[in-house]
Design a protein around this motif. Structure first.
Motif, PDB file in Angstrom:
ATOM      1  N   VAL A   9      34.030 -10.016   2.705  1.00 47.52           N
ATOM      2  CA  VAL A   9      34.621 -11.352   2.555  1.00 47.52           C
ATOM      3  C   VAL A   9      36.027 -11.331   3.133  1.00 47.52           C
ATOM      4  O   VAL A   9      36.805 -10.407   2.853  1.00 47.52           O
ATOM      5  CB  VAL A   9      34.668 -11.772   1.068  1.00 47.52           C
ATOM      6  CG1 VAL A   9      35.355 -13.126   0.920  1.00 47.52           C
ATOM      7  CG2 VAL A   9      33.268 -11.805   0.473  1.00 47.52           C
ATOM      8  N   THR A  10      36.345 -12.343   3.929  1.00 45.72           N
ATOM      9  CA  THR A  10      37.704 -12.490   4.454  1.00 45.72           C
ATOM     10  C   THR A  10      38.246 -13.845   4.029  1.00 45.72           C
ATOM     11  O   THR A  10      37.685 -14.892   4.392  1.00 45.72           O
ATOM     12  CB  THR A  10      37.736 -12.372   5.988  1.00 45.72           C
ATOM     13  OG1 THR A  10      37.334 -11.058   6.361  1.00 45.72           O
ATOM     14  CG2 THR A  10      39.133 -12.636   6.523  1.00 45.72           C
ATOM     15  N   ILE A  11      39.306 -13.825   3.252  1.00 45.58           N
ATOM     16  CA  ILE A  11      39.964 -15.061   2.813  1.00 45.58           C
ATOM     17  C   ILE A  11      41.095 -15.359   3.799  1.00 45.58           C
ATOM     18  O   ILE A  11      41.991 -14.538   4.002  1.00 45.58           O
ATOM     19  CB  ILE A  11      40.479 -14.912   1.368  1.00 45.58           C
ATOM     20  CG1 ILE A  11      39.286 -14.677   0.431  1.00 45.58           C
ATOM     21  CG2 ILE A  11      41.260 -16.156   0.954  1.00 45.58           C
ATOM     22  CD1 ILE A  11      39.650 -14.429  -0.997  1.00 45.58           C
ATOM     23  N   GLY A  12      41.004 -16.529   4.409  1.00 43.04           N
ATOM     24  CA  GLY A  12      41.825 -16.834   5.578  1.00 43.04           C
ATOM     25  C   GLY A  12      40.990 -16.595   6.823  1.00 43.04           C
ATOM     26  O   GLY A  12      41.498 -16.221   7.877  1.00 43.04           O
ATOM     27  N   GLU A  36      26.305  -9.052   5.346  1.00 47.06           N
ATOM     28  CA  GLU A  36      26.889 -10.386   5.445  1.00 47.06           C
ATOM     29  C   GLU A  36      28.403 -10.295   5.604  1.00 47.06           C
ATOM     30  O   GLU A  36      29.052  -9.449   4.989  1.00 47.06           O
ATOM     31  CB  GLU A  36      26.592 -11.199   4.183  1.00 47.06           C
ATOM     32  CG  GLU A  36      25.125 -11.463   3.928  1.00 47.06           C
ATOM     33  CD  GLU A  36      24.887 -12.173   2.608  1.00 47.06           C
ATOM     34  OE1 GLU A  36      23.717 -12.457   2.296  1.00 47.06           O
ATOM     35  OE2 GLU A  36      25.872 -12.427   1.869  1.00 47.06           O
ATOM     36  N   ILE A  37      28.948 -11.208   6.405  1.00 46.03           N
ATOM     37  CA  ILE A  37      30.396 -11.381   6.520  1.00 46.03           C
ATOM     38  C   ILE A  37      30.695 -12.836   6.178  1.00 46.03           C
ATOM     39  O   ILE A  37      30.242 -13.752   6.880  1.00 46.03           O
ATOM     40  CB  ILE A  37      30.920 -11.046   7.926  1.00 46.03           C
ATOM     41  CG1 ILE A  37      30.610  -9.587   8.283  1.00 46.03           C
ATOM     42  CG2 ILE A  37      32.421 -11.317   8.011  1.00 46.03           C
ATOM     43  CD1 ILE A  37      30.977  -9.213   9.713  1.00 46.03           C
ATOM     44  N   VAL A  85      36.933  -7.209   0.069  1.00 43.16           N
ATOM     45  CA  VAL A  85      37.589  -8.498   0.274  1.00 43.16           C
ATOM     46  C   VAL A  85      38.880  -8.244   1.044  1.00 43.16           C
ATOM     47  O   VAL A  85      39.716  -7.443   0.616  1.00 43.16           O
ATOM     48  CB  VAL A  85      37.910  -9.185  -1.067  1.00 43.16           C
ATOM     49  CG1 VAL A  85      38.632 -10.508  -0.828  1.00 43.16           C
ATOM     50  CG2 VAL A  85      36.645  -9.389  -1.885  1.00 43.16           C
ATOM     51  N   SER A  86      39.022  -8.891   2.188  1.00 44.82           N
ATOM     52  CA  SER A  86      40.283  -8.790   2.929  1.00 44.82           C
ATOM     53  C   SER A  86      40.982 -10.141   2.882  1.00 44.82           C
ATOM     54  O   SER A  86      40.332 -11.196   2.889  1.00 44.82           O
ATOM     55  CB  SER A  86      40.050  -8.357   4.380  1.00 44.82           C
ATOM     56  OG  SER A  86      39.212  -9.259   5.066  1.00 44.82           O
ATOM     57  N   THR A  87      42.301 -10.110   2.807  1.00 38.59           N
ATOM     58  CA  THR A  87      43.089 -11.339   2.699  1.00 38.59           C
ATOM     59  C   THR A  87      44.063 -11.426   3.862  1.00 38.59           C
ATOM     60  O   THR A  87      44.853 -10.505   4.100  1.00 38.59           O
ATOM     61  CB  THR A  87      43.853 -11.386   1.361  1.00 38.59           C
ATOM     62  OG1 THR A  87      44.468 -10.113   1.111  1.00 38.59           O
ATOM     63  CG2 THR A  87      42.912 -11.697   0.215  1.00 38.59           C
ATOM     64  N   TRP A 145      36.819  -3.698  -3.441  1.00 40.31           N
ATOM     65  CA  TRP A 145      38.141  -3.288  -2.982  1.00 40.31           C
ATOM     66  C   TRP A 145      38.809  -4.480  -2.296  1.00 40.31           C
ATOM     67  O   TRP A 145      38.163  -5.222  -1.547  1.00 40.31           O
ATOM     68  CB  TRP A 145      38.043  -2.128  -1.992  1.00 40.31           C
ATOM     69  CG  TRP A 145      37.932  -0.800  -2.672  1.00 40.31           C
ATOM     70  CD1 TRP A 145      36.788  -0.139  -3.016  1.00 40.31           C
ATOM     71  CD2 TRP A 145      39.022   0.007  -3.124  1.00 40.31           C
ATOM     72  NE1 TRP A 145      37.099   1.049  -3.648  1.00 40.31           N
ATOM     73  CE2 TRP A 145      38.458   1.165  -3.723  1.00 40.31           C
ATOM     74  CE3 TRP A 145      40.405  -0.117  -3.082  1.00 40.31           C
ATOM     75  CZ2 TRP A 145      39.238   2.180  -4.274  1.00 40.31           C
ATOM     76  CZ3 TRP A 145      41.185   0.888  -3.620  1.00 40.31           C
ATOM     77  CH2 TRP A 145      40.607   2.015  -4.216  1.00 40.31           C
ATOM     78  N   LEU A 146      40.102  -4.644  -2.553  1.00 42.80           N
ATOM     79  CA  LEU A 146      40.889  -5.712  -1.937  1.00 42.80           C
ATOM     80  C   LEU A 146      41.793  -5.091  -0.875  1.00 42.80           C
ATOM     81  O   LEU A 146      42.624  -4.220  -1.183  1.00 42.80           O
ATOM     82  CB  LEU A 146      41.720  -6.432  -3.002  1.00 42.80           C
ATOM     83  CG  LEU A 146      42.709  -7.507  -2.537  1.00 42.80           C
ATOM     84  CD1 LEU A 146      42.030  -8.553  -1.676  1.00 42.80           C
ATOM     85  CD2 LEU A 146      43.389  -8.157  -3.744  1.00 42.80           C
TER      86      LEU A 146
END
Length: 470
Positions: A9-12, A36-37, A85-87, A145-146
């Motif tokens: 998951v990428t937020i932004g 999935e991305i 999760v990447s932000t 993991w973030l």
């Protein structure tokens, strides 16, 4: 998901950097069994999210992969059962960055994205949002993991660990990556033959280097810097040499952002010259981003374009992918990350977040001991770290007095009435994104405080028009 079918998951996700992130995953397709991305954004970024999502699908298809690319405005749906999760988001979008640079400039102060008043306000806007994301993660993906590379990365990672109580986090910055990519070439070596040790905080670290015989080559690299050799300075920093005598005394290489502190006079003058010419870095980046998104709409474009390197944060995304691959496969890779100090820098408490060389594996980041600093560097790092702690607390509590303390502590903001006036004007300019300061902002507006810079006042409309053109 399972360990053999990863959900990323990428937020932004609508960021112009996302193609680099996808490229990084594709490069590591044999290391990461991605299923999935999910690319997540907010309604104001939906158009760019859809553009980037289509480009990501083309890149994945070109690589012969069956990964599913999902674009969404529903953050909670994306976070459900995520593995990583990447932000990479910017609260307030590019309009907020323009205000961070233009409003201080109108007072004769430095306007910069992560330093001075601009960096403080970026943290004020971002900390509450990242803590809300962490709250969702605790409920929806407690084992994820973030990987944070939302700036100011060090302060955001500190808030995640201290206020969010989320230990499974790594903060990233591209500045150490760029140094390690370019410095070896200046002395005719390869990175694999050198040992790097970094220590400090995000955008305020130093490093030393040794060759494979154990000989220190730090001064050799420094000498080459004064022969005009590229030492990996980020695109967004004006290039002016450090005083060589200072570097010879400390026997360490400062990061590029130290220029704002070691050559404050010259960096301020350059910043004000840009302001006077109506061409701050934020305004440049808006043009670059607009061109990038025009390119991204090309249905035949299925690779990261070279123009992305003109953005100041090049290589952030690749570093994120490497940290994820290192955690997943317990690779124990050497990387420079923001993580808990745990004794790596004896001059700071162990429970503070620092940016240091670390071994990245299944347990996360294991920091490598750097040792104590000399008095000059010790004084700097303790001031800057404590200022970060004040900023984070003000961002969480909405305490105006703490916000004022942060302004007074910051070496790039001359203390006095003008500093307080600047703080008040920036609070009003950021009203929409600072609910924790709402009562104080209403009070300031009632007193007649308003945004004076014409560009800062009208930037939202300018960007809305650009968005319509896409």
């Amino acid at each position: 998901m399972t360990r053999n079918q990863l959900k990323m998951v990428t937020i932004g996700g609508g960021s112009s950097y996302t193609p680099e992130l996808i490229e990084g995953y594709i490069k590591r397709q044999d290391q990461l069994p991605i299923k999935e991305i999910w690319l997540v954004d907010i309604p104001a970024g939906e158009k760019k999210l859809n553009i980037v999502g289509e480009m990501a699908r083309r890149m994945v298809k070109k690589s012969g992969l069956d990964w599913k690319i999902i674009t969404t405005l529903d953050r909670r749906a994306a976070l459900k059962d995520a593995d990583f999760v990447s932000t990479q988001f910017r609260v307030g979008l590019m309009a907020a960055r323009v205000k961070d640079e233009r409003i201080p400039g109108s007072y004769g102060f430095l306007g910069q994205e992560t330093n001075g008043a601009g960096g403080i306000f970026k943290a004020f806007r971002t900390v509450p949002v990242i803590l809300d994301i962490v709250k969702d993660m605790k409920e929806l993906c407690p084992d994820a993991w973030l990987i944070n590379f939302t700036n100011p990365s060090g302060m955001i990672t500190e808030a995640i660990q201290h206020y969010g109580k989320w230990p499974r986090v790594i903060g990233l910055c591209n500045v150490p990556v760029m140094a390690m990519m370019t410095e070896p070439q200046t002395i005719g070596r390869e990175l694999k033959d050198l040992t790097y040790k970094f220590a400090g905080i995000d955008h305020f670290h130093w490093h030393r280097v040794w060759d494979k015989t154990g000989k220190e080559v730090t001064m050799e690299i420094i000498d080459k810097m004064y022969e005009g050799k590229d030492a990996g300075l980020p695109k967004n920093i004006f290039e002016i040499n450090f005083f060589k005598e200072q570097l010879e005394q400390m026997k360490m290489i400062p990061c590029g952002y130290h220029r704002y502190y070691y050559r404050q006079e010259e960096m301020l003058n350059h910043s004000l010259e840009e302001f006077d010419n109506g061409a701050t870095r934020a305004q440049e980046v808006i043009k670059i981003e607009h061109e990038l998104f025009k390119l991204y709409q090309d249905p035949n474009l299925n690779y990261k374009p070279k123009q992305l390197a003109e953005r100041g944060g090049a290589h952030y995304s690749d570093a994120a992918c490497e940290s994820i691959a290192s955690i997943y496969a317990d690779k124990r890779t050497h990387m420079v990350v923001s993580t808990l100090n745990n004794g790596a820098i004896p001059d700071l408490p162990s429970d503070h977040t620092v940016e240091v060389s670390a071994q990245i594996g299944a347990a996360g980041a294991i920091p490598l001991t750097f040792g104590p600093f000399q008095p000059a560097e010790r004084g700097w790092i303790q001031l800057m770290k404590n200022m970060e702690l004040v900023i984070d607390k003000a961002a969480v509590t909405g305490d105006y007095g703490l916000a004022l303390q942060a302004f007074i502590m910051n070496p790039l903001i001359p203390s006095g009435q003008k500093a307080k006036d600047l703080l008040d004007e920036m609070l009003v300019a950021n009203k929409e994104f600072l609910p924790q300061f709402a009562d104080k902002i209403d009070e300031l507006i009632a007193q007649g405080v308003q945004v004076h810079d014409e560009v800062a006042r009208n930037i939202d409309e300018t960007l809305a028009q650009q968005n319509l053109e896409l």
